[in-house]
Design an enzyme around this catalytic site. Structure first.
Site, mmCIF file in Angstrom:
data_model
loop_
_atom_site.group_PDB
_atom_site.id
_atom_site.type_symbol
_atom_site.label_atom_id
_atom_site.label_comp_id
_atom_site.label_asym_id
_atom_site.label_seq_id
_atom_site.Cartn_x
_atom_site.Cartn_y
_atom_site.Cartn_z
ATOM 1 N N GLY A 69 -40.850 49.683 67.801
ATOM 2 C CA GLY A 69 -40.862 49.962 66.567
ATOM 3 C C GLY A 69 -40.902 51.359 66.038
ATOM 4 N N GLU A 83 -75.343 45.427 84.423
ATOM 5 C CA GLU A 83 -74.767 44.317 84.692
ATOM 6 C C GLU A 83 -75.383 42.968 84.506
ATOM 7 O OE1 GLU A 83 -72.921 47.277 85.759
ATOM 8 O OE2 GLU A 83 -74.737 47.049 86.700
ATOM 9 N N SER A 103 -78.544 47.891 85.588
ATOM 10 C CA SER A 103 -79.152 47.396 84.177
ATOM 11 C C SER A 103 -77.704 46.839 83.263
ATOM 12 C CB SER A 103 -79.915 48.574 83.784
ATOM 13 O OG SER A 103 -79.041 49.508 83.434
#
Length: 525
Positions: free
Chosen positions: A399, A27, A25
């Site tokens: 960062g 897919e 279902s």
């Protein structure tokens, strides 16, 4: 176009028009409306599905699409998947996921931790963070399978397929990625032809250029082309003399301003950098119309995940060398290096960071290596420094704070023939402060210039950008780093005037030292 439409077009352009599967279902929203030019090969068990796809891919030499059902179908395919892994078959496995709101509550057929399910068998696995990223993720799954020669796995929530595709999603349709251990004659001829045909080429150089010792060669290439040259955004190493007349600066780390900076160039040649490491979310089109991008990198993952442009995965140094051989000399005399403007001035009690950086420029040897971790003063830094040698600049690549103080010790130990200065903000200093102890124990002659403004300056800038100026936790008053440094065994002084700072900097260190300077708060721009 819907996300599903873009997905099928991506597959078509990669020559993938056969899908092997056993649907469930989850897919069906992907498979509905499948173009007539595609073929769906049904298998009655997922192991057979993968086995058929494995044989097809090995016979054709091309990547193949496999469509499985959530966690259960993926699990059924695992045994057969081991064969594909060891035969290095480029399978692109897609698995249907529950709708996004149903994943967290673990509704029936939700694939919890979907990306972990197929590991460590697959070479790459992902679940797009939003529907808008599905097309780019699918393209990356295909390219990763080709470059790694190993199956990849992509989990897609089934409500994503019917979402209208974002304008930038279509940029991935024109992507091409090829790989070469060393660029061959035909590739070099093509690259040279593209560069020579460009009426206004631009260079974007990444930190890998300096890491690989290509600083001088990249400078020579820019001069040979007479090309405007930028450093890639989110820069961690400087790949080009920042006062060179061709240098345009560090590209902004936002989509819209970066596209604006490169507007008007018909070809952008990116060497040794991802495309691109954005930071601030400033959306817009990736590039203006008429601007084409070509990336040269040895980082296959960076090439695979880029959302636009063409890429050649190979050694940038090899391409630079071949371009220098093939391109004619530029008879024009290079212009003089630019001179920094007079630094901005601070107040009676605090210097402007530009004054500090101008003092460093004027007092430190030209071969000095700078380890920089003062993010809110980034704009001031580039307006004042004059760096003309490779290995002159080091910055935390992700960062994440805590790099500066200890990394300066490492750089000094690794390059004892060069002076080392750590430029550290008072916010970031706390994350790596214990590095001072090692510097003292080893007697490493590092000069730390600590800029104290009593705040997380970059965070305050972001707070304004995100309209969150009332957020707590952006100020850090009451820190005296001279006392902290002395406690670790590092000599320290609080320079209270520009004249005192310059006088201290003019002295050659015999061991580690810390110079604390009070500065006004500035923004990274």
């Amino acid at each position: 176009m819907l996300v599903r439409d873009v997905a099928y077009e991506i597959m078509r352009r990669h020559g993938i028009t056969t899908i092997f599967g056993n649907p469930g279902s989850n897919e069906l929203p992907f498979l509905t409306g499948m173009p007539d030019s595609f073929r769906y090969v049904l298998g009655l068990h997922e192991g057979a599905v993968v086995g058929m796809a494995d044989g097809y891919a090995q016979a054709t030499g091309q990547p193949v699409m496999v469509n499985l059902h959530a966690a259960s179908g993926s699990g059924n395919a695992m045994g057969a998947l081991t064969n594909a892994v060891y035969s290095r078959t480029p399978l692109v496995i897609t698995a249907g996921q529950q709708v996004r709101p149903a994943i967290g509550p673990e509704a029936m057929l939700a694939n919890v931790d979907a990306t972990q399910l197929a590991k460590p068998l697959v070479g790459w696995a992902s679940e797009p963070s939003c529907a808008g990223d599905v097309p780019r993720s699918l393209a990356q799954a295909i390219v990763e399978a080709q470059l790694r020669r190993r199956p990849t796995y992509l989990s897609v929530p089934y409500d994503d397929w019917d979402v209208e595709a974002e304008p930038n999603a279509r940029a991935v349709l024109d992507r091409s990625v090829e790989r070469a251990a060393h660029p061959g004659p035909s590739q070099i001829a093509r690259l040279v032809g593209e560069v020579q045909a460009a009426k206004r080429p631009a260079l974007v150089l990444g930190g890998d250029i300096d890491t690989d010792g290509l600083f001088d060669q990249a400078t020579a290439l820019a001069e040979r082309l007479g090309a405007a040259t930028w450093a890639a955004p989110s820069l961690f190493r400087l790949p080009f003399p920042n006062r060179h007349p061709l240098f345009q600066g560090v590209l902004p780390a936002g989509i819209a301003p970066l596209a604006e900076a490169l507007a008007g160039h018909d070809l952008v040649l990116v060497l040794g950098a991802p495309v691109f490491r954005y930071h601030e979310h400033l959306p817009g089109e990736y590039l203006r119309e008429g601007t084409r991008l070509l990336q040269i990198t040895d980082d296959a993952e960076a090439a695979a995940r880029a959302p636009f442009g063409a890429a050649v995965v190979t050694e940038p140094g090899a391409v630079i060398g071949e371009l220098l051989k093939a391109l004619p000399d530029n008879p024009a005399e290079p212009s003089a290096y630019t001179v920094p403007a007079a630094p901005a001035e601070g107040t009676d009690t605090a210097l402007h960071p530009e004054q500090v950086f101008a003092a460093l420029r004027d007092t430190q040897p030209a071969e000095t290596s700078y380890v920089v971790e003062s993010t809110s003063t980034n704009g001031s830094w580039w307006r004042q420094v004059d760096l003309r040698r490779g290995g002159s600049y080091f910055f935390p690549a992700s960062g994440g704070l805590g790099f500066g103080i200890p990394a300066a010790v490492g750089v000094a130990l690794g390059r004892p023939d060069r002076p080392v200065v750590g430029v550290i903000g008072d916010g970031s200093a706390n994350y790596g402060i214990t590095g001072l102890w090692t510097a003292a124990q080893l007697g490493v002659p590092v000069t730390y210039v600590l800029l104290r403004n009593g705040s997380y300056g970059a965070l305050e800038w972001f707070a304004d950008l995100l309209d969150a100026s009332d957020a707590p936790g952006t100020t850090i008053p009451g820190l005296d780093f001279t006392r902290i440094a002395e406690g670790y065994g590092v000599s320290a002084i609080h320079a209270r005037s520009l004249d005192q700072l310059r006088a201290v900097l003019a002295e050659s260190p015999t061991g580690p030292r810390l110079i604390q300077v009070d500065t006004v708060t500035t923004t990274p721009a």
